[in-house]
Design a protein around this motif. Sequence first.
Motif, mmCIF file in Angstrom:
data_model
loop_
_atom_site.group_PDB
_atom_site.id
_atom_site.type_symbol
_atom_site.label_atom_id
_atom_site.label_comp_id
_atom_site.label_asym_id
_atom_site.label_seq_id
_atom_site.Cartn_x
_atom_site.Cartn_y
_atom_site.Cartn_z
ATOM 1 N N PHE A 234 0.698 -1.327 0.072
ATOM 2 C CA PHE A 234 0.040 -0.049 0.076
ATOM 3 C C PHE A 234 0.991 1.223 0.020
ATOM 4 O O PHE A 234 0.490 2.177 -0.822
ATOM 5 C CB PHE A 234 -0.932 -0.102 1.410
ATOM 6 C CG PHE A 234 -1.949 1.287 1.449
ATOM 7 C CD1 PHE A 234 -2.947 0.948 0.508
ATOM 8 C CD2 PHE A 234 -1.712 2.314 2.087
ATOM 9 C CE1 PHE A 234 -4.029 2.082 0.400
ATOM 10 C CE2 PHE A 234 -2.640 3.104 2.004
ATOM 11 C CZ PHE A 234 -3.778 3.175 1.323
ATOM 12 N N LEU A 235 1.874 1.332 0.856
ATOM 13 C CA LEU A 235 2.712 2.456 0.840
ATOM 14 C C LEU A 235 3.578 2.656 -0.377
ATOM 15 O O LEU A 235 3.850 3.607 -0.912
ATOM 16 C CB LEU A 235 3.888 2.405 2.117
ATOM 17 C CG LEU A 235 2.860 2.626 3.410
ATOM 18 C CD1 LEU A 235 3.912 2.329 4.590
ATOM 19 C CD2 LEU A 235 2.195 3.858 3.523
ATOM 20 N N ARG A 236 4.080 1.601 -1.035
ATOM 21 C CA ARG A 236 4.684 1.815 -2.113
ATOM 22 C C ARG A 236 3.937 2.295 -3.580
ATOM 23 O O ARG A 236 4.476 2.847 -4.361
ATOM 24 C CB ARG A 236 5.200 0.414 -2.709
ATOM 25 C CG ARG A 236 6.575 -0.037 -1.851
ATOM 26 C CD ARG A 236 7.175 -1.347 -2.470
ATOM 27 N NE ARG A 236 6.356 -2.646 -2.365
ATOM 28 C CZ ARG A 236 6.219 -3.291 -1.557
ATOM 29 N NH1 ARG A 236 7.057 -3.168 -0.507
ATOM 30 N NH2 ARG A 236 5.442 -4.377 -1.660
ATOM 31 N N LEU A 237 2.606 1.829 -3.523
ATOM 32 C CA LEU A 237 1.510 2.251 -4.392
ATOM 33 C C LEU A 237 0.648 3.630 -4.231
ATOM 34 O O LEU A 237 0.408 4.100 -5.217
ATOM 35 C CB LEU A 237 0.721 1.158 -4.762
ATOM 36 C CG LEU A 237 1.226 -0.312 -5.265
ATOM 37 C CD1 LEU A 237 0.165 -1.358 -5.190
ATOM 38 C CD2 LEU A 237 1.964 0.119 -6.535
ATOM 39 N N VAL A 238 0.657 3.950 -3.117
ATOM 40 C CA VAL A 238 -0.008 4.969 -2.774
ATOM 41 C C VAL A 238 0.167 6.355 -3.308
ATOM 42 O O VAL A 238 -0.764 7.196 -3.729
ATOM 43 C CB VAL A 238 -0.139 5.424 -1.264
ATOM 44 C CG1 VAL A 238 1.281 6.106 -0.807
ATOM 45 C CG2 VAL A 238 -1.232 6.134 -0.774
ATOM 46 N N ASN A 239 1.262 6.687 -3.539
ATOM 47 C CA ASN A 239 1.716 7.820 -4.329
ATOM 48 C C ASN A 239 1.559 7.857 -5.857
ATOM 49 O O ASN A 239 1.760 8.735 -6.634
ATOM 50 C CB ASN A 239 3.035 8.392 -4.075
ATOM 51 C CG ASN A 239 3.181 9.059 -2.756
ATOM 52 O OD1 ASN A 239 2.402 9.522 -2.257
ATOM 53 N ND2 ASN A 239 4.398 9.096 -1.904
ATOM 54 N N ARG A 240 1.677 6.449 -6.395
ATOM 55 C CA ARG A 240 1.422 6.393 -7.911
ATOM 56 C C ARG A 240 0.075 6.417 -8.230
ATOM 57 O O ARG A 240 -0.281 6.639 -9.395
ATOM 58 C CB ARG A 240 2.041 4.960 -8.187
ATOM 59 C CG ARG A 240 3.528 4.850 -7.976
ATOM 60 C CD ARG A 240 3.929 3.514 -8.332
ATOM 61 N NE ARG A 240 5.363 3.224 -7.965
ATOM 62 C CZ ARG A 240 6.191 2.092 -8.043
ATOM 63 N NH1 ARG A 240 5.597 1.313 -8.674
ATOM 64 N NH2 ARG A 240 7.306 2.107 -7.589
ATOM 65 N N PHE A 241 -1.106 6.159 -7.312
ATOM 66 C CA PHE A 241 -2.294 5.948 -7.550
ATOM 67 C C PHE A 241 -3.371 6.662 -6.805
ATOM 68 O O PHE A 241 -2.691 6.919 -5.553
ATOM 69 C CB PHE A 241 -3.014 4.321 -7.997
ATOM 70 C CG PHE A 241 -1.855 3.552 -8.767
ATOM 71 C CD1 PHE A 241 -2.026 3.722 -10.337
ATOM 72 C CD2 PHE A 241 -0.997 2.723 -8.198
ATOM 73 C CE1 PHE A 241 -1.198 2.748 -11.135
ATOM 74 C CE2 PHE A 241 -0.175 2.008 -8.976
ATOM 75 C CZ PHE A 241 -0.113 1.965 -10.562
ATOM 76 N N SER A 242 -4.295 7.313 -7.322
ATOM 77 C CA SER A 242 -5.305 7.786 -6.266
ATOM 78 C C SER A 242 -6.004 6.631 -5.619
ATOM 79 O O SER A 242 -5.860 5.423 -5.652
ATOM 80 C CB SER A 242 -6.245 8.574 -7.099
ATOM 81 O OG SER A 242 -7.196 7.821 -7.793
ATOM 82 N N PHE A 243 -6.995 7.136 -4.671
ATOM 83 C CA PHE A 243 -7.842 6.134 -3.892
ATOM 84 C C PHE A 243 -8.908 5.842 -4.468
ATOM 85 O O PHE A 243 -9.637 5.008 -3.921
ATOM 86 C CB PHE A 243 -8.096 6.860 -2.553
ATOM 87 C CG PHE A 243 -6.835 6.775 -1.581
ATOM 88 C CD1 PHE A 243 -6.352 5.749 -1.153
ATOM 89 C CD2 PHE A 243 -6.343 8.257 -1.296
ATOM 90 C CE1 PHE A 243 -5.243 6.026 -0.094
ATOM 91 C CE2 PHE A 243 -5.118 8.437 -0.458
ATOM 92 C CZ PHE A 243 -4.702 7.185 -0.024
ATOM 93 N N THR A 244 -9.142 6.414 -5.819
ATOM 94 C CA THR A 244 -10.313 5.945 -6.476
ATOM 95 C C THR A 244 -10.667 4.563 -6.686
ATOM 96 O O THR A 244 -11.874 4.291 -6.244
ATOM 97 C CB THR A 244 -10.337 6.783 -7.915
ATOM 98 O OG1 THR A 244 -10.030 8.051 -7.682
ATOM 99 C CG2 THR A 244 -11.769 6.545 -8.639
ATOM 100 N N PRO A 245 -9.918 3.637 -7.090
ATOM 101 C CA PRO A 245 -10.172 2.229 -7.047
ATOM 102 C C PRO A 245 -10.638 1.594 -5.804
ATOM 103 O O PRO A 245 -11.728 0.963 -5.875
ATOM 104 C CB PRO A 245 -8.831 1.578 -7.527
ATOM 105 C CG PRO A 245 -8.007 2.700 -8.008
ATOM 106 C CD PRO A 245 -8.475 3.961 -7.367
ATOM 107 N N PHE A 246 -10.316 2.164 -4.551
ATOM 108 C CA PHE A 246 -10.710 1.631 -3.128
ATOM 109 C C PHE A 246 -12.181 2.164 -3.103
ATOM 110 O O PHE A 246 -13.234 1.785 -2.697
ATOM 111 C CB PHE A 246 -10.036 2.338 -2.156
ATOM 112 C CG PHE A 246 -8.627 1.370 -2.209
ATOM 113 C CD1 PHE A 246 -8.387 0.437 -1.664
ATOM 114 C CD2 PHE A 246 -7.392 2.245 -2.428
ATOM 115 C CE1 PHE A 246 -7.095 -0.442 -1.731
ATOM 116 C CE2 PHE A 246 -6.098 1.726 -2.473
ATOM 117 C CZ PHE A 246 -6.071 0.331 -2.065
#
Length: 262
Positions: A234-246
């Motif tokens: 989660f921490l590795r991906l959090v800056n690459r993608f928005s929270f929209t998928p969640f």
Amino acid sequence: MDIFDLLLLSIVQGLTEFLPVSSSAHLILISEFLDSNDQGIVFDVAVHLGTLFAAIIYFRKEVVEMIRGLSFKEENKQGTQQLINISIGVLPILLLGFLLRDFVDENLRSSEIIAYATIFFGLILLLADRIKTTSHNINSISARQALVIGLSQCLALIPGTSRSGITISAALFLGIGREAAAKFSFLLAIPTIGAIAVSELINLSVKDLLSQGSDLVLAAGISFVIAYLTIGAFLRLVNRFSFTPFVIYRVLLGIWLLSYWI
């Protein structure tokens, strides 16, 4: 609880505890699927201990800094500030959780409330993710911001809200960047989950512990591994993608709950 139920619920708990999707909603959903309304106190203790140690081990550097910060020496100033912030942030949920625990258990654990909370607080996360962030360092979080995030965590007493989801949302609304928001949320989870684990351990007799010790170890181990891997990913991906998928996932889950279970 048979071994299949234990494995499935442990994986679900470890996976959803730190993602902004609500672990309580998923556990109730799985319980409905398994036609079981009670996972048992041994299971609750085990998975909470597993996720607790996952967070402690993953953030061992920060935990050590905060322990050193107890000295309040100048060279440990950063650890002291983090310790103060986490302490301020956890106080509201400890107080309200103690006062409202019975009320929540008796009145809020319905599929309908979980469904609406899953959708509503998912949309809150979507709005928060649109806020322009100005701070990207966890060390720049102030005591006031920590208090606001801590107060928001009290909303997680409503099943379906998601503890990580609402605290991350609050941090984003305060202008804190995604990674720093997630990191503070996960650090805040350590004393929060720890308090839950302790309260459950108090209600666990020595007889229960000895008779179900193997289940305790297995569930804790599974939830630990899954939670540890989830935090890192989660921490590795959090800056690459928005929270929209969640958010999309939460809305679809809520709609499905409303249409299928209610």
